[in-house]
Design a protein around this motif. Structure first.
Motif, PDB file in Angstrom:
ATOM      1  N   GLY A  17      64.261 -22.025  58.951  1.00 31.10           N
ATOM      2  CA  GLY A  17      64.790 -22.649  57.747  1.00 31.10           C
ATOM      3  C   GLY A  17      64.426 -24.122  57.739  1.00 31.10           C
ATOM      4  N   VAL A  18      63.982 -24.597  56.566  1.00 31.64           N
ATOM      5  CA  VAL A  18      63.495 -25.975  56.458  1.00 31.64           C
ATOM      6  C   VAL A  18      64.345 -26.696  55.417  1.00 31.64           C
ATOM      7  N   ASP A  19      64.843 -27.883  55.746  1.00 33.78           N
ATOM      8  CA  ASP A  19      65.591 -28.626  54.731  1.00 33.78           C
ATOM      9  C   ASP A  19      64.599 -29.349  53.817  1.00 33.78           C
ATOM     10  N   TRP A  20      65.116 -30.066  52.811  1.00 32.54           N
ATOM     11  CA  TRP A  20      64.213 -30.584  51.778  1.00 32.54           C
ATOM     12  C   TRP A  20      63.529 -31.897  52.167  1.00 32.54           C
ATOM     13  N   ARG A  21      63.894 -32.457  53.311  1.00 31.36           N
ATOM     14  CA  ARG A  21      63.325 -33.763  53.655  1.00 31.36           C
ATOM     15  C   ARG A  21      61.885 -33.655  54.141  1.00 31.36           C
ATOM     16  N   VAL A  22      61.516 -32.461  54.620  1.00 28.71           N
ATOM     17  CA  VAL A  22      60.141 -32.239  55.062  1.00 28.71           C
ATOM     18  C   VAL A  22      59.431 -31.428  53.987  1.00 28.71           C
ATOM     19  N   PRO A  23      58.285 -31.933  53.468  1.00 29.71           N
ATOM     20  CA  PRO A  23      57.543 -31.101  52.509  1.00 29.71           C
ATOM     21  C   PRO A  23      57.226 -29.749  53.164  1.00 29.71           C
ATOM     22  N   LEU A  24      57.369 -28.671  52.399  1.00 28.48           N
ATOM     23  CA  LEU A  24      57.247 -27.341  53.013  1.00 28.48           C
ATOM     24  C   LEU A  24      55.865 -27.119  53.641  1.00 28.48           C
ATOM     25  N   ASP A  25      54.806 -27.640  52.990  1.00 31.63           N
ATOM     26  CA  ASP A  25      53.466 -27.431  53.583  1.00 31.63           C
ATOM     27  C   ASP A  25      53.334 -28.185  54.909  1.00 31.63           C
ATOM     28  N   ASP A  26      53.985 -29.330  54.998  1.00 25.27           N
ATOM     29  CA  ASP A  26      54.006 -30.092  56.238  1.00 25.27           C
ATOM     30  C   ASP A  26      54.733 -29.320  57.344  1.00 25.27           C
ATOM     31  N   ALA A  27      55.873 -28.745  56.982  1.00 25.66           N
ATOM     32  CA  ALA A  27      56.653 -27.957  57.947  1.00 25.66           C
ATOM     33  C   ALA A  27      55.813 -26.787  58.461  1.00 25.66           C
ATOM     34  N   ILE A  28      55.086 -26.152  57.559  1.00 28.53           N
ATOM     35  CA  ILE A  28      54.273 -24.991  57.937  1.00 28.53           C
ATOM     36  C   ILE A  28      53.160 -25.426  58.888  1.00 28.53           C
ATOM     37  N   ARG A  29      52.540 -26.591  58.605  1.00 25.87           N
ATOM     38  CA  ARG A  29      51.509 -27.134  59.521  1.00 25.87           C
ATOM     39  C   ARG A  29      52.099 -27.412  60.890  1.00 25.87           C
ATOM     40  N   ARG A  30      53.284 -28.049  60.894  1.00 28.68           N
ATOM     41  CA  ARG A  30      53.920 -28.359  62.177  1.00 28.68           C
ATOM     42  C   ARG A  30      54.209 -27.091  62.980  1.00 28.68           C
ATOM     43  N   LEU A  31      54.635 -26.047  62.280  1.00 26.89           N
ATOM     44  CA  LEU A  31      55.035 -24.818  62.972  1.00 26.89           C
ATOM     45  C   LEU A  31      53.838 -24.047  63.522  1.00 26.89           C
ATOM     46  N   GLY A  32      52.702 -24.167  62.856  1.00 25.57           N
ATOM     47  CA  GLY A  32      51.498 -23.513  63.367  1.00 25.57           C
ATOM     48  C   GLY A  32      51.346 -22.083  62.908  1.00 25.57           C
ATOM     49  N   PRO A  33      50.310 -21.403  63.402  1.00 22.90           N
ATOM     50  CA  PRO A  33      49.922 -20.077  62.918  1.00 22.90           C
ATOM     51  C   PRO A  33      51.055 -19.045  62.996  1.00 22.90           C
ATOM     52  N   GLY A  34      51.096 -18.225  61.977  1.00 22.07           N
ATOM     53  CA  GLY A  34      52.030 -17.100  61.976  1.00 22.07           C
ATOM     54  C   GLY A  34      53.454 -17.442  61.585  1.00 22.07           C
ATOM     55  N   ALA A  35      53.699 -18.707  61.249  1.00 22.93           N
ATOM     56  CA  ALA A  35      55.080 -19.106  60.959  1.00 22.93           C
ATOM     57  C   ALA A  35      55.585 -18.491  59.659  1.00 22.93           C
ATOM     58  N   VAL A  36      56.861 -18.123  59.667  1.00 21.72           N
ATOM     59  CA  VAL A  36      57.543 -17.661  58.464  1.00 21.72           C
ATOM     60  C   VAL A  36      58.639 -18.681  58.164  1.00 21.72           C
ATOM     61  N   VAL A  37      58.699 -19.124  56.923  1.00 23.67           N
ATOM     62  CA  VAL A  37      59.640 -20.196  56.593  1.00 23.67           C
ATOM     63  C   VAL A  37      60.599 -19.794  55.481  1.00 23.67           C
ATOM     64  N   GLN A  38      61.734 -20.506  55.457  1.00 21.89           N
ATOM     65  CA  GLN A  38      62.720 -20.331  54.394  1.00 21.89           C
ATOM     66  C   GLN A  38      63.086 -21.714  53.846  1.00 21.89           C
ATOM     67  N   GLY A  39      63.077 -21.859  52.544  1.00 20.48           N
ATOM     68  CA  GLY A  39      63.482 -23.128  51.941  1.00 20.48           C
ATOM     69  C   GLY A  39      62.705 -23.386  50.677  1.00 20.48           C
ATOM     70  N   ASN A  40      62.717 -24.633  50.272  1.00 20.54           N
ATOM     71  CA  ASN A  40      63.444 -25.787  50.719  1.00 20.54           C
ATOM     72  C   ASN A  40      63.704 -26.769  49.583  1.00 20.54           C
ATOM     73  N   LEU A  41      64.103 -26.233  48.408  1.00 24.75           N
ATOM     74  CA  LEU A  41      64.374 -27.100  47.254  1.00 24.75           C
ATOM     75  C   LEU A  41      65.636 -27.926  47.504  1.00 24.75           C
ATOM     76  N   ASP A  42      65.557 -29.220  47.264  1.00 22.13           N
ATOM     77  CA  ASP A  42      66.715 -30.117  47.386  1.00 22.13           C
ATOM     78  C   ASP A  42      67.847 -29.597  46.487  1.00 22.13           C
ATOM     79  N   PRO A  43      69.027 -29.287  47.061  1.00 25.83           N
ATOM     80  CA  PRO A  43      70.121 -28.727  46.236  1.00 25.83           C
ATOM     81  C   PRO A  43      70.541 -29.635  45.088  1.00 25.83           C
ATOM     82  N   THR A  44      70.338 -30.941  45.212  1.00 22.37           N
ATOM     83  CA  THR A  44      70.740 -31.842  44.125  1.00 22.37           C
ATOM     84  C   THR A  44      69.743 -31.829  42.968  1.00 22.37           C
ATOM     85  N   THR A  45      68.552 -31.242  43.188  1.00 24.47           N
ATOM     86  CA  THR A  45      67.590 -31.081  42.091  1.00 24.47           C
ATOM     87  C   THR A  45      68.255 -30.347  40.927  1.00 24.47           C
TER      88      THR A  45
END
Ligand code: CP3
Length: 346
Positions: free
Chosen positions: A261-289
């Motif tokens: 799970g990724v919070d909104w402070r990290v852009p999702l594509d950035d989080a995916i790069r950090r996590l590396g190959p095969g990562a599955v992610v959940q998120g991450n629209l800022d709830p105040t949007t």
């Protein structure tokens, strides 16, 4: 009838591409819904968590209203602690409050194992929900050792977690004993929910972002790892989420998460790069949007969906829970919008 295992949500959790982008919201059940406020009238929060019929009704409310791709069982992270006899309450507008903050060995020793008999109204609710939900998966959850320890040690919510860190640095043996106890209890709580029929679990380490990566690895990660390992044999996807955890994402994954799970402070594509190959992610629209105009909400949601294409799998969610005064119609429009998006290919 289709089985939850074939749902878009479980498919994405397993790192495959479903026929639509699955979406659910952390805190989708709760004060933002008038039907929730109505059934909760006069019933204290913790009492409602141990009332089988109320748990079923409140869990179903957002599924009926929004057509989300998963239900999350209505409860709270402190429920298993209450179930083993910790004197605590959930105070409206504040959160969990513990009568006697846990700071001594004798107090840690009172934290006994959780057994099935402690949570019978809850497992009964899970069983009833699985029947009522049919093909829609039910997510079980628990609080992670650090986040639960923070409530136990501080005695309530804390901005800086200073007493928690005082214990962590000052008495590492006691700290590890405390987190070990909590890990055992959280693992048992998850296990009982999956055995009652939950199709996935989420471990909430909401406040782990308060830690440096080095401290996370030394004082916390082994215990979260123990929780996730304790349910590995059950074969359900394990989601691991925290707030402000941009620097911890890789460790949170290697702790044994199938989905991060990724919070909104990290852009999702950035989080995916950090996590590396095969990562599955959940998120991450800022709830105040959701307090902004619909075209802005949808433009930002489209960016999240597009960014999710780089991951092996993506479950759309907010970057943290629904805020209590969110307009439910804005969430309904968001679900419809996400469902109408073509599934992006990597
Ligand atoms: O997501 C859902 O719809 C499922 C229900 C759920 C609740 N709590 C219900 C709840 C879940 C998954 C939780 C987890 C939880 N509880 C976390 C981790 C998730 C997160 O938000 O980071 C944490 C840190 C807690 C502790 C807690 N319990 C807080 C901070 C609060 C809010 C206090 C307040 O009143 O503002 C609670 C109470 C709580 N838990 C409510 C609900 C619906 C509100 C109580 C009410 O309706 O009277």
């Amino acid at each position: 009838m289709a089985h939850p295992a074939e749902s878009a949500f479980i498919t994405a959790c397993r790192g495959d591409r479903p026929d639509h982008v699955p979406v659910w919201f952390m805190r989708q059940a709760g004060r933002s819904l008038p039907e929730y406020r109505k059934v909760r009238e006069g019933v204290p929060m913790l009492a409602s968590c141990f009332d089988t019929d109320l748990v079923v009704e409140i869990t179903m409310q957002p599924v009926r209203r929004y057509g989300v791709d998963a239900a999350i069982f209505f409860s709270d992270i402190v429920v298993p602690l209450k179930a083993i006899g910790v004197d605590l309450d959930i105070v409206a507008g504040t959160g969990p409050v513990v009568a006697e903050p846990v700071r001594s060995r004798a107090q840690v020793d009172t934290l006994r194992d959780l057994v099935a008999d402690d949570v019978l109204p809850i497992t009964a609710a899970v069983e009833a929900l699985v029947t009522e939900l049919g093909p829609t998966p039910l997510i079980g959850f628990a609080g992670a050792p650090f986040t639960l320890a923070s409530y136990l040690v501080e005695g309530g919510p804390s901005r800086d977690h200073r007493r928690t860190k005082q214990l962590m640095y000052g008495d590492p043996d006691l700290w590890h004993a405390l987190l070990g106890r909590i890990a055992q209890i959280a693992g048992q709580f998850l296990r009982l929910q999956v055995q009652a029929g939950a199709s996935a679990i989420q471990l909430f380490d909401s406040w782990a972002g308060a830690l440096s990566p080095a401290d996370y690895r030394t004082y916390v990660k082994p215990h979260s790892e123990a929780v996730l390992a304790s349910v590995a044999d059950l074969g359900v996807p394990r989601i691991h989420f925290g707030v402000g955890t941009g620097e911890l994402l890789v460790d949170m994954r290697s702790a044994g998460a199938d989905v991060v799970g990724v919070d909104w402070r990290v852009p999702l594509d950035d989080a995916i790069r950090r996590l590396g190959p095969g990562a599955v992610v959940q998120g991450n629209l800022d709830p105040t949007t959701l307090f902004g105009p619909t075209d802005v909400v949808h433009a930002k949601a489209a960016e999240v969906v597009a960014a999710g294409a780089a991951a092996a799998g993506h479950v759309f969610n907010l970057g943290h829970g629904v805020l209590p005064d969110t307009d439910p119609d804005a969430l309904a429009r968001l679900v419809d919008f996400v469902h109408a998006q073509p599934v992006p290919s990597a």
